[in-house]
Scaffold this active site. Structure first.
Site, PDB file in Angstrom:
ATOM      1  N   TRP A  30       0.854  -1.204   0.000  1.00 10.70           N
ATOM      2  CA  TRP A  30       0.000   0.000   0.000  1.00 10.70           C
ATOM      3  C   TRP A  30       0.886   1.249   0.000  1.00 10.70           C
ATOM      4  O   TRP A  30       0.598   2.232  -0.670  1.00 10.70           O
ATOM      5  CB  TRP A  30      -0.901   0.010   1.242  1.00 10.70           C
ATOM      6  CG  TRP A  30      -1.734   1.252   1.354  1.00 10.70           C
ATOM      7  CD1 TRP A  30      -2.982   1.440   0.831  1.00 10.70           C
ATOM      8  CD2 TRP A  30      -1.393   2.487   2.002  1.00 10.70           C
ATOM      9  NE1 TRP A  30      -3.436   2.704   1.114  1.00 10.70           N
ATOM     10  CE2 TRP A  30      -2.478   3.379   1.833  1.00 10.70           C
ATOM     11  CE3 TRP A  30      -0.287   2.926   2.708  1.00 10.70           C
ATOM     12  CZ2 TRP A  30      -2.487   4.668   2.340  1.00 10.70           C
ATOM     13  CZ3 TRP A  30      -0.286   4.218   3.219  1.00 10.70           C
ATOM     14  CH2 TRP A  30      -1.378   5.076   3.029  1.00 10.70           C
ATOM     15  N   HIS A  31       1.977   1.170   0.782  1.00  9.47           N
ATOM     16  CA  HIS A  31       2.850   2.338   0.904  1.00  9.47           C
ATOM     17  C   HIS A  31       3.530   2.683  -0.413  1.00  9.47           C
ATOM     18  O   HIS A  31       3.659   3.857  -0.756  1.00  9.47           O
ATOM     19  CB  HIS A  31       3.897   2.114   1.989  1.00  9.47           C
ATOM     20  CG  HIS A  31       3.400   2.446   3.359  1.00  9.47           C
ATOM     21  ND1 HIS A  31       2.659   1.572   4.100  1.00  9.47           N
ATOM     22  CD2 HIS A  31       3.512   3.562   4.113  1.00  9.47           C
ATOM     23  CE1 HIS A  31       2.342   2.132   5.253  1.00  9.47           C
ATOM     24  NE2 HIS A  31       2.838   3.338   5.286  1.00  9.47           N
ATOM     25  N   GLY A  32       3.995   1.701  -1.115  1.00 11.93           N
ATOM     26  CA  GLY A  32       4.697   2.026  -2.356  1.00 11.93           C
ATOM     27  C   GLY A  32       4.835   0.820  -3.245  1.00 11.93           C
ATOM     28  O   GLY A  32       4.980  -0.301  -2.768  1.00 11.93           O
TER      29      GLY A  32
ATOM     30  N   PHE B 179       2.596   7.970  -1.664  1.00 12.75           N
ATOM     31  CA  PHE B 179       1.760   6.805  -1.382  1.00 12.75           C
ATOM     32  C   PHE B 179       0.319   7.093  -1.788  1.00 12.75           C
ATOM     33  O   PHE B 179      -0.551   6.367  -1.521  1.00 12.75           O
ATOM     34  CB  PHE B 179       1.829   6.438   0.100  1.00 12.75           C
ATOM     35  CG  PHE B 179       3.241   6.288   0.590  1.00 12.75           C
ATOM     36  CD1 PHE B 179       4.220   5.757  -0.233  1.00 12.75           C
ATOM     37  CD2 PHE B 179       3.580   6.689   1.857  1.00 12.75           C
ATOM     38  CE1 PHE B 179       5.526   5.632   0.211  1.00 12.75           C
ATOM     39  CE2 PHE B 179       4.881   6.557   2.304  1.00 12.75           C
ATOM     40  CZ  PHE B 179       5.851   6.029   1.482  1.00 12.75           C
TER      41      PHE B 179
END
Lengths: 483, 350
Positions: free
Chosen positions: A329-331, A483
């Site tokens: 999800w972050h990257g 993000f």
């Protein structure tokens, strides 16, 4: 429009003043217009996406609310998930998927060249997609009621203080506040201003200052790893510590500004960070860090998968999956998967320790005989572990992270010169980095949500002075924007 | 009273309280602090810290003094290479970190606006004709004190998309860069490891051998850095050169570490470009110094150390004298020897 921009300095007071001047029944129109204007300042094309997300989740929510049988609601939920996760995946992960495919095929000796799609990642798509999906899922489970007013729902999705970087709000908290008439309240307004001041302090004085050092260590150069190759192990270690603090101040600073901004309009957003660097173990840390996301994953991923079950294996798998998904999800990069996977391993280790070692110690009456680890040692060791793992988050590639960690774990090769410690920007800049961390430490001593009362003005003047004199050029993006 | 009237009264009383107790005093405080800081930084710190780029810009803008001064332009390579007192009493090093073509162009324009006849030294290195991407090499703090008072600087920032409206506001313009001015000021007062001398910055000590070995390794891993130039930039440079026929433009290639030389695959192209410039312009001379210097003459692979700079600057003076290009500062209308057919290449040894 960044919070730390000249435009926002004009935008915010104008919006707040207009908000209170207008009759409350039409304030949502102003806020929706302001939110779309705020979002369109990055690229007006992005508006189309947020409108698609708004329309699909609202329509699906309406249809689900009209159906009593949960099973019959499912197609609408799946449709909502499909459209919105589809958009998120398409814009955020398509290139990552192609690149990964290329790497895998090259590993097995095939000659495959992935197409490079020129996709621009819409700002905040991960945040507002999750916020609107939570609405769909909550309606499906009957945890929330459908908002019949489309305009108010659109405002819930696009509410500008938390639109691009959270906190990821739930409809049960935000929608009722957006509907309620709000009044100018002196105390609340002052608290809002103080919260905004704290946020700018974290961003401009601490995060952006430390960023200078961290960026030098992670400098790409022509080789892609020029910085990591050039720096000494000691600088790599300092950079890991600095980046952990930078990331915290950058993100929690944004959250503070968002909460403060919203408070000016009478809307309370959830706290997103609760002094995470005072956590003593990894579970405690995730209760304090990016709370709106961790609770989202707990409620919508971990618990539906079974959560903490009597089976240690099942619990461990659940934790690892949530950690990996949080990473992705972050990257869209394997570095995030590794960093968050590592944190998942720490979570699993802790669960195993509690369930096996502590139980065994208790059963044998050994738990009281073992010396307890001092709190500060627990805090420090958790911070060091977290900081080292964030090397993957900041690194541009796995190779780059490995070079830095390799140097950190070979202290015999360190060359301890002043130049190697302070790097190009010199002793003065390095001293300012340490000073900013000291100021952050002082702010940690202040109790959470302290009411300053008649000292508010002095506090605001003090925080302005610190930001004004020690703030670093306020034009850099927030780290979590990617993000 | 209706509910609406009650809420309206409450709104306005709380709002008045907010304005009276917080917003007005805070606003006044911000204005006072901003104006004091602006005055101190504009009048004192940016003008008296000789090593700051703002000081260099202020010095360069001043066309009423220093008429016999020979300016040296270039990036940090030349800031670390030209030790002015070894060259003569009337040299000043205006080199700025990361100064690519656009910055040198601005400085050359400021210099050529003056009524002077002294030569101008431009450090001739492999990036001298590179356009930086979107003005990223522009360190904004250098230009802030001049935004409101020099149209040339203002235009420069606008052309490179670095002008922002708040730069016109006293008290607002320096926000975010205060500490960097203080840094320059303190560095000048307290010089433990570096020597600041007439615009130059020199490391007193060379790095330990193992550090140098690491720097060399990094340089090799960074890969080749060829000399490049764009015809439009060349035309802009020549426009300045031709507009100043009384000024001699000396393109000096200062010594490079062997690891940089190895990574410069088209050195002959660079020489060729210099030769063309000299052939096409009567007031251009190119002198390249190829050095076999030991590592201790370097601060790192890109920059000379104090020892290296003194050696090179002394040699430069000697060669300028030999070539008849040395300007003492006494001549009001210097006459230069006839242009040679080729550029000068000097090989320096320790």
């Amino acid at each position: 429009m960044l919070f730390n921009s000249f435009e926002f300095l004009l935008f915010l007071p104008a919006t707040v003043v207009l908000y209170y001047l207008l009759p409350w029944r039409v304030r949502w129109i102003l806020l929706l217009f302001a939110s779309y204007l705020f979002y369109a300042s990055w690229d007006p094309k992005y508006l189309l996406l947020i409108m698609v997300t708004t329309a699909t989740t609202w329509y699906a929510g309406g249809r689900m609310a009209a159906i009593k049988d949960k099973e019959k609601r499912k197609p609408w939920l799946l449709g909502s998930l499909l459209v919105n996760l589809g958009l998120l995946i398409y814009f955020k992960y398509t290139n990552f998927a192609f690149e990964s495919l290329e790497q895998i095929t090259q590993l097995i000796g095939m000659d495959y060249h992935a197409p490079e799609l020129k996709l621009l990642l819409p700002v905040g798509i991960s945040f507002y997609t999750f916020q609107s999906l939570s609405y769909s899922i909550d309606i499906y489970y009957g945890r929330t009621r459908h908002e019949k007013h489309f305009g108010l729902y659109a405002l819930f999705v696009a509410y500008f203080p938390q639109l691009v970087m959270g906190p990821i709000e739930r409809s049960n908290n935000l929608l009722p506040q957006l509907k309620r008439e709000q009044f100018v309240e002196y105390d609340r307004m002052v608290q809002g201003l103080c919260k905004i001041g704290q946020g700018f302090f974290k961003k401009l004085v601490v995060a952006d200052r430390l960023k200078l050092y961290v960026d030098e260590v992670h400098f790409l150069g022509d080789s892609g790893v020029s910085g990591p190759l050039a720096v000494d192990g000691v600088a790599a270690l300092i950079s890991a510590f600095f980046f952990a603090i930078q990331m915290y101040c950058d993100f929690s600073g944004y959250s503070d500004i968002a909460i403060g901004t919203s408070r000016l309009m009478g809307v309370e957003l959830m706290e997103n960070f609760k002094k995470p660097f005072l956590a003593r173990n990894i579970s405690d840390f995730w209760v304090r860090w990016h709370i709106s996301l961790t609770t989202w994953f707990m409620d919508y991923v971990f618990v539906p998968m079974g959560g903490y079950t009597p089976s240690l294996f099942r619990t461990s798998v659940n934790l690892l999956i949530v950690a990996m998904v949080t990473g992705i999800w972050h990257g869209a990069s394997w570095t995030f998967v590794i960093a968050f996977g590592f944190m998942g391993v720490l979570m699993v280790s802790r669960v195993l320790y509690i369930m096996i070692v502590e139980k065994w110690l208790k059963a044998n009456n050994l738990d009281s005989k073992l010396p307890s680890i001092p709190g500060w040692v627990q805090i420090l060791s958790l911070f060091v572990t977290f900081a080292l793992s964030t090397t993957y988050i900041r690194a541009s590639s796995i190779q780059s992270a490995h070079i830095l960690l390799g140097k950190i774990f070979q202290p015999g090769d360190w060359i301890l010169t002043v130049q190697n410690i302070v790097l190009k920007n010199g002793q003065f800049e390095f001293g300012l980095c340490l000073f900013s961390i000291f100021l952050l430490f002082l702010s940690y001593l202040v109790p959470f949500n302290l009411k300053l009362g008649r000292y508010s003005l002095a506090y605001l003047m003090g925080i302005f002075l610190v930001i004004y004199l020690f703030g670093y050029d306020g034009s850099t993006d927030f780290f979590y924007f990617q993000f | 009273m209706t509910d609406q009237q009650t809420s309206s009264t409450s709104n306005s009383s709380h709002f008045r309280l907010l304005v009276r107790k917080i917003l007005l005093p805070l606003g006044a405080f911000i204005v006072v602090v901003g104006l004091i800081a602006d005055f101190v930084f504009t009048k004192v710190l940016t003008q008296y810290a000789e090593l700051s780029n703002s000081y260099k810009l202020a010095r360069l803008e001043d066309d009423t003094r220093l008429l016999n001064e020979i300016p040296i332009f270039g990036p940090s390579i030349s800031r670390n290479a030209y030790y002015c007192d070894s060259l003569g009493t009337n040299y000043y090093n205006y080199s700025m970190e990361n100064a690519g073509f656009i910055i040198n162009e601005l400085l050359l324009k400021l210099e050529s606006d003056k009524d002077k006849t002294t030569p101008i030294i431009i450090d001739f290195h492999f990036r001298v004709m590179e356009m930086d991407s979107q003005g990223s090499s522009i360190n904004i703090r250098t230009y802030l004190p001049f935004v409101s008072k020099d149209d040339r600087v203002r235009q420069f920032l606008k052309e490179n998309d670095r002008f922002r409206p708040h730069q016109d506001i006293p008290g607002g313009r320096y926000f975010g860069v205060y500490s960097s001015y203080v840094k320059d000021y303190l560095a000048e007062v307290y010089q433990p490891r570096k020597l600041y001398h007439k615009g130059g910055v020199f490391n007193k000590e060379a790095p330990p051998p193992e550090q140098m070995a690491r720097n060399i390794e990094k340089r090799r891993l960074d890969g080749p850095r060829p000399f490049t130039y764009a015809p439009d930039l060349e035309a802009r440079l020549e426009e300045i050169i031709r507009a100043n026929p009384d000024r001699l433009f000396l393109f000096i290639g200062s010594p490079r570490h062997y690891s940089i030389q190895e990574m410069l695959p088209n050195y002959d192209d660079m020489k060729g470009w210099g030769k063309r410039m000299q052939e096409r312009n009567d007031n251009v001379r190119v002198i390249l110094f190829e050095a076999t210097y030991p590592d201790r003459y370097f601060k790192d692979t890109g920059h000379l150390s104090l020892e290296g700079a003194r050696h090179f600057s002394g040699q430069l003076r000697r060669h300028l004298q030999q070539l008849g290009l040395y300007y003492t500062g006494e001549e009001s209308a210097p006459v230069w020897p006839e242009k040679p057919a080729d550029i000068a290449v000097v090989h320096l040894v320790e």
